[in-house]
Scaffold this active site. Structure first.
Site, PDB file in Angstrom:
ATOM      1  N   ASP A  82      48.546  41.444  42.973  1.00  0.00           N
ATOM      2  CA  ASP A  82      47.457  41.670  42.022  1.00  0.00           C
ATOM      3  C   ASP A  82      46.357  40.638  42.284  1.00  0.00           C
ATOM      4  OD1 ASP A  82      46.260  42.857  39.753  1.00  0.00           O
ATOM      5  OD2 ASP A  82      47.139  41.345  38.419  1.00  0.00           O
ATOM      6  N   GLY A 210      45.162  45.610  30.349  1.00  0.00           N
ATOM      7  CA  GLY A 210      45.795  46.521  29.397  1.00  0.00           C
ATOM      8  C   GLY A 210      46.319  45.832  28.139  1.00  0.00           C
ATOM      9  N   THR A 233      49.155  39.294  30.309  1.00  0.00           N
ATOM     10  CA  THR A 233      49.196  38.302  29.217  1.00  0.00           C
ATOM     11  C   THR A 233      50.207  38.660  28.127  1.00  0.00           C
ATOM     12  OG1 THR A 233      46.850  37.922  29.625  1.00  0.00           O
ATOM     13  CG2 THR A 233      47.755  37.031  27.578  1.00  0.00           C
TER      14      THR A 233
HETATM   15 ZN   LIG Z   1      43.449  42.356  36.609  1.00  0.00          ZN
END
Ligand SMILES: [Zn+2]
Length: 282
Positions: A82, A210, A233
């Site tokens: 990512d 998201g 998170t």
């Molecule tokens: Zn991201």
């Protein structure tokens, strides 16, 4: 089963109008929580590693953990880099056995973003690895725990189409008012922009940030073409909150099950709820 490539998971998801959840992992417990949740629902999942997690745990070790768990899993699992910040990071991930890589140089001008992403896509495809790129800039920085909800630059539908055509990416991260981390105020997503992008772009679209997006809004984005939703998170926070709670219990002791089992279970519950949400079809 062996690690899946991300492309086939996303294409299947898009054709059925659901999204695959992508969750950040950094150790054994997080990987078990993510894959265990997917297995309990019989649905595919993506374990992803950003630069922070890669530097924290080491990419080789994380790849080994995910591969070990995925090989024994009853559902397809992809391993994705990512927000890879440069070419070297993406190549390291491919070398370690990641089945998908993202290069995020969306802060650079369009032409530079295209040139750098195209090079990563070329190498990824030569290795049989999926590639994700980003156009526009998702707000809140890559790993901010709290977002102002401000969007530095929304994705332009025409630029997005050119970007995909010129780079050959398999999946495209879009900026439509979404931001990383928890939001101070509910985000206002530009659904019309998302529909326009989906009409012009032939590859599955990815929703970053998201964590703080309300469930209704997530469902709407999936209806309009999102095939992958990233959660970082909120998943980390599930562990953090559970760790704090278990330590205040009267029967708490500093042994492994008392400290680690409950946080892993609670994090898995969060992932189950998210995968269920992303799998809802209208
Ligand atoms: Zn991201």
């Amino acid at each position: 089963m062996s690690l899946s490539d991300m492309k086939s998971l996303l294409i299947a998801a898009r054709s059925k109008r659901f999204a695959v959840g992508a969750f950040t992992v950094w150790d054994m417990e997080s990987v078990q929580a993510v894959v265990g949740a997917a297995e309990s629902l019989g649905l595919p999942v993506i374990a992803q590693v950003g630069p922070w997690e890669a530097d924290f745990a080491g990419m080789e070790l994380l790849a080994e953990i995910v591969r070990h768990v995925a090989l024994r899993a009853s559902v397809p699992v992809a391993l994705h880099l990512d927000h890879g910040e440069n070419f070297e990071r993406a190549m390291k991930a491919i070398h370690c056995g990641f089945t998908s890589v993202m290069l995020d140089v969306s802060n650079l001008p369009f032409r530079e973003n295209v040139a750098l992403t195209r090079e990563v896509v070329r190498c990824a495809h030569a290795a049989g690895v999926t590639a994700e790129g980003e156009i526009g800039m998702v707000g809140g920085g890559i790993h901010s725990a709290e977002s102002s909800g401000e969007q530095p630059a929304m994705s332009d539908p025409d630029e997005a189409a050119q970007f995909v055509e010129q780079t050959g990416v398999d999946a495209l991260a879009v900026a439509i008012g979404n931001a990383h981390g928890f939001y101070k105020a509910a985000p206002k997503l530009d659904f019309q922009r998302l529909t326009q992008i989906a009409e012009k772009v032939p590859v599955p679209l990815v929703l970053h940030g998201g964590t703080g997006i309300p469930e209704e809004a997530i469902r709407e984005t999936i209806k309009r073409g999102i095939a992958k939703v990233n959660i970082c998170t909120q998943f980390v926070a599930a562990f953090g909150k559970a760790f704090r709670e278990v330590q205040t219990r009267p029967d708490f002791a500093n042994n492994v099950p008392k400290l680690f089992a409950e946080p892993r279970r609670r994090a898995m519950e969060l992932v189950i709820a998210k995968i269920r949400l992303f799998a809802v079809r209208e």
